[in-house]
Design an enzyme around this catalytic site. Structure first.
Site, PDB file in Angstrom:
ATOM      1  N   HIS A  87      12.310 -10.703  18.219  1.00  0.00           N
ATOM      2  CA  HIS A  87      10.996 -11.004  18.787  1.00  0.00           C
ATOM      3  C   HIS A  87      10.130  -9.750  18.617  1.00  0.00           C
ATOM      4  CE1 HIS A  87      13.178 -14.152  21.364  1.00  0.00           C
ATOM      5  NE2 HIS A  87      12.583 -14.753  20.360  1.00  0.00           N
ATOM      6  N   GLU A 102       9.117  -7.123  21.400  1.00  0.00           N
ATOM      7  CA  GLU A 102      10.158  -6.550  22.264  1.00  0.00           C
ATOM      8  C   GLU A 102      10.600  -5.205  21.681  1.00  0.00           C
ATOM      9  OE1 GLU A 102      11.592 -10.952  23.699  1.00  0.00           O
ATOM     10  OE2 GLU A 102      13.058  -9.639  22.760  1.00  0.00           O
ATOM     11  N   HIS A 112      17.296  -7.509  22.998  1.00  0.00           N
ATOM     12  CA  HIS A 112      15.966  -8.019  23.363  1.00  0.00           C
ATOM     13  C   HIS A 112      15.492  -7.357  24.647  1.00  0.00           C
ATOM     14  CE1 HIS A 112      15.831 -11.817  20.825  1.00  0.00           C
ATOM     15  NE2 HIS A 112      17.049 -11.355  20.608  1.00  0.00           N
ATOM     16  N   GLU A 155      19.469  -8.899  27.016  1.00  0.00           N
ATOM     17  CA  GLU A 155      18.120  -8.655  27.545  1.00  0.00           C
ATOM     18  C   GLU A 155      18.156  -7.352  28.331  1.00  0.00           C
ATOM     19  OE1 GLU A 155      15.592 -10.569  26.851  1.00  0.00           O
ATOM     20  OE2 GLU A 155      16.561 -12.381  26.080  1.00  0.00           O
TER      21      GLU A 155
HETATM   22 ZN   LIG Z   1      13.594 -11.770  22.820  1.00  0.00          ZN
END
Ligand SMILES: [Zn+2]
Length: 333
Positions: free
Chosen positions: A55, A58, A148, A212
């Site tokens: 992404h 990020e 992420h 994450e």
């Molecule tokens: Zn992500």
């Protein structure tokens, strides 16, 4: 803010500052696609894939990884694993956007239908092929951490998604590794998924996770102290060093419902700002889609990644429950 040269280079998918050091130390180094580098020694070593920027907005993982590689490149003989680095959505990173046409992390699959012509589909093909080459020649353990940062607040700011199909003992080792990395919660997903980590787990038997690391800041604005445990754990992993003796055990959840947006009439009780792990009680309406209603089926379920703005056919949220006996999870399936 001014970026360090190492961070600016990695954000631009430029490996030229590190590659010569690993070549000089005797590694076979290849760059099979833009933003992909493979640094390989003995095939019996553990093979580790670290991906960042899947992404494009990020940025903290890009900073974390750039600093790790910058240090390691000065002592390249300390690299004790075969390493593949992926800078995922290069065009989106350049524009500080999550994606250009569509979320890259929904495209690690063969059947993409109408999404086949998107910019991200071609990129997913490159990353799938590069990972195939990397893992196919791996004779040792295979590990993939897709790094992420969440785009919203979260009751547990650091958490990881562990895809289906990883053997129970490997999964326990992964959960222990994630605990050392400062991950507070892990979510076991028993369904197939088209994320990068689900792809490497299913296709190559990798022990994989989508990790994450916390909330997003702009490139250069992320506080490195917040990622110290993750950074130290990755540094140890790349050097083949043992983890500290004291275990840090994350809470374990499992996915019990996937909320799929089927039509334009889809309405959800959450929006894109709802924190991850927000709780709903039994029978509460999670979403409606035409005449269909998604309801909470357990005493309490927690929402993860709520996003009613996704395309039709895509996942708008996951509902998870606590699952304190992860060994039972594996045995039941
Ligand atoms: Zn992500």
């Amino acid at each position: 803010m001014t970026l360090s040269p190492a961070v600016a280079a990695l954000a631009a998918a430029d490996f030229s500052g590190i590659v010569p050091h690993f070549i000089a130390a005797g590694f076979a180094v290849s760059e099979p696609a833009a933003g992909v580098v493979q640094i390989v020694g003995d095939p019996s070593r553990t093979s580790v894939l670290l991906s960042v920027g899947v992404h494009g907005d990020e940025t903290a993982p890009i900073e974390l990884l750039a600093q790790l590689l910058d240090v390691l490149a000065r002592q390249p003989q300390q690299l004790a694993v075969n390493l593949m680095i992926v800078v995922g959505n290069i065009a989106a990173i350049r524009q500080a956007r999550r994606f250009i046409d569509v979320d890259l992390n929904r495209l690690f699959c063969r059947e993409r239908g109408l999404l086949s012509a998107t910019a991200e589909a071609a990129r997913a093909d490159e990353l799938m092929l590069s990972s195939r080459v990397f893992f196919t020649r791996a004779a040792g353990l295979r590990l993939h951490l897709d790094l992420h940062t969440a785009i919203r607040g979260s009751l547990y700011p650091t958490f990881a998604m562990i895809p289906h199909g990883i053997a129970a003992t490997d999964r326990q080792a992964l959960i222990a590794l994630l605990g050392h990395a400062g991950i507070a919660a892990v979510i076991l997903n028993r369904s197939a998924a088209s994320t990068f980590s689900a792809y490497t787990a299913a296709q190559f038997g990798a022990t994989s996770a989508t990790v994450e690391l916390g909330q997003v800041s702009a490139l250069g604005d992320n506080d490195p102290a917040r990622f110290a445990a993750a950074s130290a754990t990755l540094a140890r992993t790349l050097r083949g060093e043992a983890a500290p003796a004291i275990p840090q055990v994350p809470l374990v959840f499992e996915v019990v419902q996937e909320i799929i947006k089927r039509s334009d009439t889809f309405r959800m009780s959450f929006d894109g700002t709802t924190p991850n792990f927000t709780a709903l009680s039994r029978d509460a309406v999670i979403a409606t889609d035409g005449i269909h209603a998604y309801r909470v089926g357990h005493d309490e379920e927690y929402v993860v990644f709520p996003n009613p703005a996704v395309r039709i056919g895509f996942r708008a949220a996951l509902m998870v429950v606590r699952c304190d006996a992860p060994a039972v999870f594996g045995a039941a399936h």
